[in-house]
Design a protein around this motif. Structure first.
Motif, PDB file in Angstrom:
ATOM      1  N   PRO A  38      14.711 -24.968  -0.918  1.00  0.00           N
ATOM      2  CA  PRO A  38      13.509 -24.799  -1.735  1.00  0.00           C
ATOM      3  C   PRO A  38      13.648 -23.650  -2.716  1.00  0.00           C
ATOM      4  CG  PRO A  38      13.143 -23.984   0.489  1.00  0.00           C
ATOM      5  CD  PRO A  38      14.466 -24.694   0.517  1.00  0.00           C
ATOM      6  N   ALA A  39      12.987 -23.797  -3.859  1.00  0.00           N
ATOM      7  CA  ALA A  39      12.953 -22.713  -4.839  1.00  0.00           C
ATOM      8  C   ALA A  39      12.222 -21.514  -4.244  1.00  0.00           C
ATOM      9  CB  ALA A  39      12.254 -23.185  -6.105  1.00  0.00           C
ATOM     10  N   ARG A  40      12.469 -20.371  -4.801  1.00  0.00           N
ATOM     11  CA  ARG A  40      11.789 -19.175  -4.337  1.00  0.00           C
ATOM     12  C   ARG A  40      10.355 -19.157  -4.859  1.00  0.00           C
ATOM     13  NH1 ARG A  40      15.604 -15.681  -2.246  1.00  0.00           N
ATOM     14  NH2 ARG A  40      17.755 -16.185  -2.808  1.00  0.00           N
ATOM     15  N   GLU A  41       9.480 -18.502  -4.130  1.00  0.00           N
ATOM     16  CA  GLU A  41       8.074 -18.429  -4.497  1.00  0.00           C
ATOM     17  C   GLU A  41       7.740 -17.012  -4.952  1.00  0.00           C
ATOM     18  OE1 GLU A  41       5.356 -18.921  -1.315  1.00  0.00           O
ATOM     19  OE2 GLU A  41       3.632 -19.321  -2.630  1.00  0.00           O
ATOM     20  N   ALA A  42       7.299 -16.888  -6.190  1.00  0.00           N
ATOM     21  CA  ALA A  42       6.855 -15.601  -6.725  1.00  0.00           C
ATOM     22  C   ALA A  42       5.342 -15.555  -6.697  1.00  0.00           C
ATOM     23  CB  ALA A  42       7.362 -15.422  -8.148  1.00  0.00           C
ATOM     24  N   LEU A  43       4.796 -14.466  -6.215  1.00  0.00           N
ATOM     25  CA  LEU A  43       3.351 -14.300  -6.137  1.00  0.00           C
ATOM     26  C   LEU A  43       2.879 -13.336  -7.221  1.00  0.00           C
ATOM     27  CD1 LEU A  43       2.815 -13.981  -2.280  1.00  0.00           C
ATOM     28  CD2 LEU A  43       2.576 -16.021  -3.717  1.00  0.00           C
ATOM     29  N   VAL A  44       1.916 -13.768  -7.994  1.00  0.00           N
ATOM     30  CA  VAL A  44       1.288 -12.923  -9.001  1.00  0.00           C
ATOM     31  C   VAL A  44      -0.070 -12.505  -8.450  1.00  0.00           C
ATOM     32  CG1 VAL A  44       0.532 -12.772 -11.401  1.00  0.00           C
ATOM     33  CG2 VAL A  44       2.451 -14.251 -10.782  1.00  0.00           C
ATOM     34  N   VAL A  45      -0.331 -11.214  -8.464  1.00  0.00           N
ATOM     35  CA  VAL A  45      -1.543 -10.707  -7.815  1.00  0.00           C
ATOM     36  C   VAL A  45      -2.566 -10.251  -8.850  1.00  0.00           C
ATOM     37  CG1 VAL A  45      -0.257  -9.991  -5.775  1.00  0.00           C
ATOM     38  CG2 VAL A  45      -0.680  -8.353  -7.616  1.00  0.00           C
ATOM     39  N   SER A  46      -3.777 -10.074  -8.379  1.00  0.00           N
ATOM     40  CA  SER A  46      -4.867  -9.626  -9.231  1.00  0.00           C
ATOM     41  C   SER A  46      -4.613  -8.202  -9.718  1.00  0.00           C
ATOM     42  CB  SER A  46      -6.181  -9.678  -8.453  1.00  0.00           C
ATOM     43  OG  SER A  46      -7.197  -8.969  -9.135  1.00  0.00           O
ATOM     44  N   PRO A  47      -4.898  -7.922 -11.002  1.00  0.00           N
ATOM     45  CA  PRO A  47      -4.711  -6.553 -11.493  1.00  0.00           C
ATOM     46  C   PRO A  47      -5.722  -5.578 -10.911  1.00  0.00           C
ATOM     47  CG  PRO A  47      -5.752  -7.894 -13.170  1.00  0.00           C
ATOM     48  CD  PRO A  47      -5.381  -8.826 -12.048  1.00  0.00           C
ATOM     49  N   THR A  48      -6.826  -6.092 -10.391  1.00  0.00           N
ATOM     50  CA  THR A  48      -7.846  -5.212  -9.824  1.00  0.00           C
ATOM     51  C   THR A  48      -7.741  -5.079  -8.314  1.00  0.00           C
ATOM     52  OG1 THR A  48      -9.395  -7.082  -9.698  1.00  0.00           O
ATOM     53  CG2 THR A  48      -9.460  -5.719 -11.687  1.00  0.00           C
ATOM     54  N   ASP A  49      -7.023  -6.023  -7.680  1.00  0.00           N
ATOM     55  CA  ASP A  49      -6.845  -5.969  -6.227  1.00  0.00           C
ATOM     56  C   ASP A  49      -5.466  -6.524  -5.887  1.00  0.00           C
ATOM     57  OD1 ASP A  49      -6.872  -6.013  -3.501  1.00  0.00           O
ATOM     58  OD2 ASP A  49      -8.781  -7.068  -3.306  1.00  0.00           O
ATOM     59  N   PRO A  50      -4.456  -5.657  -5.768  1.00  0.00           N
ATOM     60  CA  PRO A  50      -3.086  -6.116  -5.540  1.00  0.00           C
ATOM     61  C   PRO A  50      -2.882  -6.832  -4.213  1.00  0.00           C
ATOM     62  CG  PRO A  50      -3.219  -3.728  -5.402  1.00  0.00           C
ATOM     63  CD  PRO A  50      -4.543  -4.189  -5.889  1.00  0.00           C
ATOM     64  N   SER A  51      -3.900  -6.859  -3.361  1.00  0.00           N
ATOM     65  CA  SER A  51      -3.769  -7.594  -2.104  1.00  0.00           C
ATOM     66  C   SER A  51      -4.150  -9.067  -2.261  1.00  0.00           C
ATOM     67  CB  SER A  51      -4.650  -6.965  -1.018  1.00  0.00           C
ATOM     68  OG  SER A  51      -6.030  -7.126  -1.316  1.00  0.00           O
ATOM     69  N   VAL A  52      -4.634  -9.444  -3.449  1.00  0.00           N
ATOM     70  CA  VAL A  52      -5.115 -10.815  -3.671  1.00  0.00           C
ATOM     71  C   VAL A  52      -4.180 -11.548  -4.633  1.00  0.00           C
ATOM     72  CG1 VAL A  52      -7.010 -12.240  -4.518  1.00  0.00           C
ATOM     73  CG2 VAL A  52      -7.493 -10.098  -3.305  1.00  0.00           C
ATOM     74  N   PRO A  53      -3.369 -12.518  -4.136  1.00  0.00           N
ATOM     75  CA  PRO A  53      -2.553 -13.319  -5.045  1.00  0.00           C
ATOM     76  C   PRO A  53      -3.429 -14.324  -5.788  1.00  0.00           C
ATOM     77  CG  PRO A  53      -1.990 -13.749  -2.717  1.00  0.00           C
ATOM     78  CD  PRO A  53      -3.144 -12.823  -2.737  1.00  0.00           C
ATOM     79  N   VAL A  54      -3.168 -14.472  -7.086  1.00  0.00           N
ATOM     80  CA  VAL A  54      -3.946 -15.412  -7.888  1.00  0.00           C
ATOM     81  C   VAL A  54      -3.089 -16.548  -8.437  1.00  0.00           C
ATOM     82  CG1 VAL A  54      -5.680 -13.701  -8.527  1.00  0.00           C
ATOM     83  CG2 VAL A  54      -3.640 -13.984  -9.946  1.00  0.00           C
ATOM     84  N   LEU A  55      -1.775 -16.445  -8.282  1.00  0.00           N
ATOM     85  CA  LEU A  55      -0.889 -17.469  -8.821  1.00  0.00           C
ATOM     86  C   LEU A  55       0.414 -17.474  -8.038  1.00  0.00           C
ATOM     87  CD1 LEU A  55      -0.352 -19.541 -11.144  1.00  0.00           C
ATOM     88  CD2 LEU A  55       0.657 -17.644 -12.417  1.00  0.00           C
ATOM     89  N   SER A  56       0.916 -18.659  -7.774  1.00  0.00           N
ATOM     90  CA  SER A  56       2.218 -18.818  -7.138  1.00  0.00           C
ATOM     91  C   SER A  56       3.123 -19.580  -8.092  1.00  0.00           C
ATOM     92  CB  SER A  56       2.076 -19.580  -5.815  1.00  0.00           C
ATOM     93  OG  SER A  56       3.345 -19.875  -5.274  1.00  0.00           O
TER      94      SER A  56
END
Length: 283
Positions: free
Chosen positions: A225-243
């Motif tokens: 499988p391809a690797r999964e990159a997580l993009v997180v919220s700029p206001t809350d780095p504990s919340v991913p908003v995009l994979s």
């Protein structure tokens, strides 16, 4: 550190649209596909003002030598193009160019300049290698300042890419009066390309390079499988908003929340629009 609107990558790279880079949050990490962390060799080194982490499968033969080869490539780019440390080639280039001299640059700096000028053309000036005057006026390497409209206008005029005249064949560089280079917006990605080339040349077909929020994946090989990159919220780095799934690709984002400072009583980030000479607003 200067970040451009668009992170330019070469063929087989992921290029992020301008609005996505500016509006998107910080890229913080990636999954490791079918290779659990416990089965990986991880090597890290402080380079270019951040940490470069290299992950290789645990069974990789000569993993230390592979990592060292990649680190050497990045260190060579830093030695050529950094303005965060004294004694680099770019510092010497500015000293000679300020006297109106034509300067023959090294292979590394020449290749980086060629890429930077191509990026300026592709982005219609949203990225420019001549951003030094703007970085200085906004004091982006210091505490920050709020320049006057006249100061911004003068610096923006000096930031035009046509003030940089570079002949790739002879590697000869001339700068118009007052023009200074700042290659931070592209240097890290360029260094990652060279590091990945060094790994591939030594037979690596599976590696993950994490360079302070910019990822480059070699492989994984077919069938995994391809690797999964997580993009997180700029206001809350504990919340991913995009994979984002990446294979043989590089991915990078920037957000003003990476470096927030108070300038003249207002929040200021580090993202510049060289076409206007002004900082990109937070919203």
């Amino acid at each position: 550190m200067l970040r451009s609107y668009l992170k330019i990558r070469r063929l087989n790279r992921v290029a992020l649209p301008a609005l996505l880079v500016l509006a998107s949050p910080l890229l913080v990490g990636a999954g490791t596909g079918a290779s659990p962390v416990g089965r990986e060799v991880v090597r890290a080194r402080w380079l270019m003002g951040t940490v470069l982490e290299i992950r290789l499968p645990g069974a990789t033969e000569g993993a230390d030598e592979l990592a060292e080869a990649a680190f050497r490539e990045v260190a060579a780019v830093e030695e050529a193009a950094s303005l965060w440390r004294p004694g680099t080639e770019l510092e010497a280039v500015h000293a000679r160019a300020a006297e109106g001299q034509a300067v023959v640059v090294s292979e590394i700096l020449g290749a980086l300049l060629e890429e930077a000028l191509r990026a300026a053309e592709l982005t219609a000036g949203a990225f420019t290698p001549a951003a030094g005057a703007l970085v200085r006026e906004w004091d982006l390497r210091g505490e920050g300042r709020s320049p006057s409209s006249a100061e911004i206008a003068r610096a923006a005029a000096l930031a035009r890419p046509d003030g940089v005249r570079f002949d790739a064949e002879s590697r000869t560089l001339r700068l118009d009066a007052g023009v200074t280079l700042d290659l931070d917006g592209i240097a890290k990605g360029f260094a990652l390309d060279r590091a990945a080339a060094a790994l591939r040349a030594r037979g690596a077909d599976d590696a993950l390079l994490n360079f302070g929020g910019q990822l480059l994946a070699i492989g994984p090989p077919a069938g995994r499988p391809a690797r999964e990159a997580l993009v997180v919220s700029p206001t809350d780095p504990s919340v991913p908003v995009l994979s984002v799934r990446i294979r043989n690709a590089s991915l990078s984002t920037s957000a003003n929340s990476e470096r927030v400072r108070i300038v003249a009583g207002r929040e200021a980030g580090h993202l510049l629009d060289p076409r206007t000479g002004r900082l990109v607003p937070f919203n």
